[in-house]
Design an enzyme around this catalytic site. Structure first.
Site, PDB file in Angstrom:
ATOM      1  N   HIS A 123     -24.916 -24.414   4.009  1.00 56.07           N
ATOM      2  CA  HIS A 123     -24.764 -25.627   3.197  1.00 56.07           C
ATOM      3  C   HIS A 123     -24.372 -26.838   4.047  1.00 56.07           C
ATOM      4  CE1 HIS A 123     -24.833 -23.078  -0.407  1.00 56.07           C
ATOM      5  NE2 HIS A 123     -24.813 -24.167  -1.150  1.00 56.07           N
ATOM      6  N   GLY A 124     -24.024 -26.598   5.302  1.00 55.80           N
ATOM      7  CA  GLY A 124     -23.601 -27.697   6.162  1.00 55.80           C
ATOM      8  C   GLY A 124     -22.323 -28.341   5.649  1.00 55.80           C
ATOM      9  N   SER A 184       0.809  -1.213   0.000  1.00 55.18           N
ATOM     10  CA  SER A 184       0.000   0.000   0.000  1.00 55.18           C
ATOM     11  C   SER A 184       0.848   1.271   0.000  1.00 55.18           C
ATOM     12  CB  SER A 184      -0.931  -0.005   1.221  1.00 55.18           C
ATOM     13  OG  SER A 184      -1.788  -1.126   1.196  1.00 55.18           O
ATOM     14  N   PHE A 240       2.806 -10.527  -6.351  1.00 56.87           N
ATOM     15  CA  PHE A 240       1.341 -10.605  -6.374  1.00 56.87           C
ATOM     16  C   PHE A 240       0.784  -9.987  -7.658  1.00 56.87           C
ATOM     17  CE2 PHE A 240       1.936  -9.833  -1.571  1.00 56.87           C
ATOM     18  CZ  PHE A 240       2.257 -11.158  -1.349  1.00 56.87           C
ATOM     19  N   ILE A 241       1.445 -10.198  -8.791  1.00 56.11           N
ATOM     20  CA  ILE A 241       1.036  -9.549 -10.025  1.00 56.11           C
ATOM     21  C   ILE A 241       0.034 -10.409 -10.788  1.00 56.11           C
ATOM     22  CG2 ILE A 241       1.814  -8.463 -12.156  1.00 56.11           C
ATOM     23  CD1 ILE A 241       2.759  -7.164  -9.441  1.00 56.11           C
ATOM     24  N   GLN A 291     -11.530   3.999 -10.606  1.00 52.28           N
ATOM     25  CA  GLN A 291     -12.182   2.978 -11.436  1.00 52.28           C
ATOM     26  C   GLN A 291     -11.760   1.577 -11.019  1.00 52.28           C
ATOM     27  OE1 GLN A 291     -13.269   3.666 -15.516  1.00 52.28           O
ATOM     28  NE2 GLN A 291     -12.079   1.894 -16.188  1.00 52.28           N
ATOM     29  N   GLU A 292     -10.475   1.408 -10.660  1.00 52.53           N
ATOM     30  CA  GLU A 292     -10.010   0.080 -10.236  1.00 52.53           C
ATOM     31  C   GLU A 292     -10.802  -0.409  -9.035  1.00 52.53           C
ATOM     32  OE1 GLU A 292      -5.940  -2.219  -8.718  1.00 52.53           O
ATOM     33  OE2 GLU A 292      -5.820  -0.174  -9.517  1.00 52.53           O
ATOM     34  N   ASN A 318      -8.618  -2.846   2.693  1.00 51.00           N
ATOM     35  CA  ASN A 318      -9.759  -2.133   3.263  1.00 51.00           C
ATOM     36  C   ASN A 318      -9.349  -1.172   4.369  1.00 51.00           C
ATOM     37  OD1 ASN A 318     -11.293  -3.481   1.444  1.00 51.00           O
ATOM     38  ND2 ASN A 318     -12.513  -4.634   2.923  1.00 51.00           N
ATOM     39  N   ARG A 340     -32.696 -28.937   0.264  1.00 53.29           N
ATOM     40  CA  ARG A 340     -32.047 -29.775   1.281  1.00 53.29           C
ATOM     41  C   ARG A 340     -33.046 -30.088   2.396  1.00 53.29           C
ATOM     42  NH1 ARG A 340     -29.281 -33.524   3.667  1.00 53.29           N
ATOM     43  NH2 ARG A 340     -27.699 -32.928   5.191  1.00 53.29           N
TER      44      ARG A 340
END
Length: 381
Positions: free
Chosen positions: A340-341, A132, A156-157, A243-244, A368, A270
């Site tokens: 969904h168990g 960041s 991380f690209i 925009q990103e 965030n 279910r």
């Protein structure tokens, strides 16, 4: 929903895109996840059908589409699966840098191939020691005659393995004060001498999306690959981040909508204790709470999209949407898996994949926590 910004032509486009994805993506998506790669052939098919960078000017191969087309594209790609995020990144995050800041010669050289799918793009900001905190990135680019000599590492690209054009943020002036005024953007091409790809990263989720380390060891990048002006890179990045982050909000919103939809269907079918589990009050309350949050997210998001299309400065609101909607999607993923168990923990149920894929949305495009810092600053705190 009455989005307002979607016209008849956008609905026709969505119908065509959805039909294409049902034929060319949905049947193969599980295999792509297993192979940990989306084939380049799929990119070429997207390009041939006009689904890559449709907003690009006609003279470069696009059809001058408005941002609403991008919204439709990102929504429908996300409905197939979150690992298609690299296509949205190419379409609406990386290529806009080339279109906005590229010279006429650069645009003629690169944009048609981006539209056709012959060139896949990536953007390289994050470094092992600088995520960041962009102002303190360490990758340097020192001018030497007709070249910049680039040294540093990126990590991380997204699209890191398959990319042919990579927009990198680097320091062209290590003595600039403040430091961010020394940042520039260069476009690194696939066969650049001194550039290599490091590890293809093994991620918790987004398995078919290739993510990698990039290494520059005296990489020779032509000075003609400078994007815009030297020292303006930080400003360019800040200009495009609205925009990103909006794109991330759109994908997180669709993921949440999909998870609630599939969980409602599951709970209706279910059986437990002689009745569908959707009949139990706890199940109903959980689904009602999630459906309400999803509806709130959609209303806020659609308003933001309208404002973005109108060219308004909504950085604060986009930052709000990015953190709130991605956090909401994480909560929805957890609750839907619970409903969904035991089956929710099985890979053959799509909620398991969503549970793995969603959390990173709260991390990339600015964490965030950074979003909250931006909001606090803009609130005058």
């Amino acid at each position: 929903m009455s989005e307002g910004y979607l016209k008849e032509e956008h609905h026709i486009f969505r119908k065509s895109l959805r039909k294409f994805l049902e034929k060319e993506a949905v049947p193969y998506y599980d295999k792509w996840e297993e192979n940990r790669m989306i084939p380049r052939e799929f990119w070429l098919k997207l390009g041939a059908e006009g689904f890559l960078c449709p907003w690009v000017d006609e003279q470069y191969g696009g059809f001058n589409a408005d941002f609403a087309y991008s919204v439709v594209l990102n929504e429908e790609l996300e409905r197939v699966g979150s690992s298609l995020v690299g296509i949205g990144l190419h379409n609406d995050i990386v290529v806009p840098y080339l279109a906005s800041y590229g010279t006429e010669e650069q645009k003629k050289k690169w944009l048609p191939n981006c539209v056709s799918g012959n060139k896949i793009t990536a953007i390289a900001m994050t470094e092992p020691g600088a995520g960041s905190d962009l102002a303190n990135l360490k990758t340097t680019a020192i001018k030497d005659g007709d070249y910049y000599i680039v040294n540093g590492e990126k990590t991380f690209i997204t699209n890191g393995i398959q990319s042919d054009l990579i927009v990198i943020a680097c320091k062209t002036d290590s003595h600039a004060n403040p430091a961010y005024k020394g940042i520039s953007l260069l476009v690194v091409e696939r066969d650049t001498v001194g550039f290599k790809r490091g590890t293809k990263l093994n991620k918790v989720g987004l398995h078919s999306q290739d993510t990698a380390e990039l290494i520059f060891e005296d990489a020779k990048v032509p000075v003609t690959n400078l994007l815009g002006e030297e020292g303006k890179g930080f400003y360019y990045l800040m200009d495009k981040l609205q925009q990103e982050r909006l794109i991330v909000g759109i994908t997180a919103q669709v993921a949440a909508e999909e998870m609630v939809r599939m969980t409602i269907d599951y709970t209706k079918n279910r059986q437990a204790f002689g009745q569908p589990i959707s009949k139990f009050q706890n199940t109903q309350y959980k689904l009602v709470e999630m459906a309400t949050e999803v509806e709130i997210g959609r209303t806020f998001l659609d308003n933001l999209i309208r404002n973005h299309i109108e060219g308004k400065d909504v950085v604060t609101q986009v930052s709000m949407a990015k953190w709130w909607i991605t956090d909401m999607a994480k909560r929805v993923a957890s609750e839907c898996m619970q409903l969904h168990g035991g089956y929710g923990y099985m890979e053959e149920y799509p909620i398991a994949r969503r549970y793995r894929d969603i959390p990173v949305m709260a991390i990339y495009a600015g964490t965030n926590e950074i979003m909250k810092n931006i909001i606090a600053k803009n609130l005058g705190l």
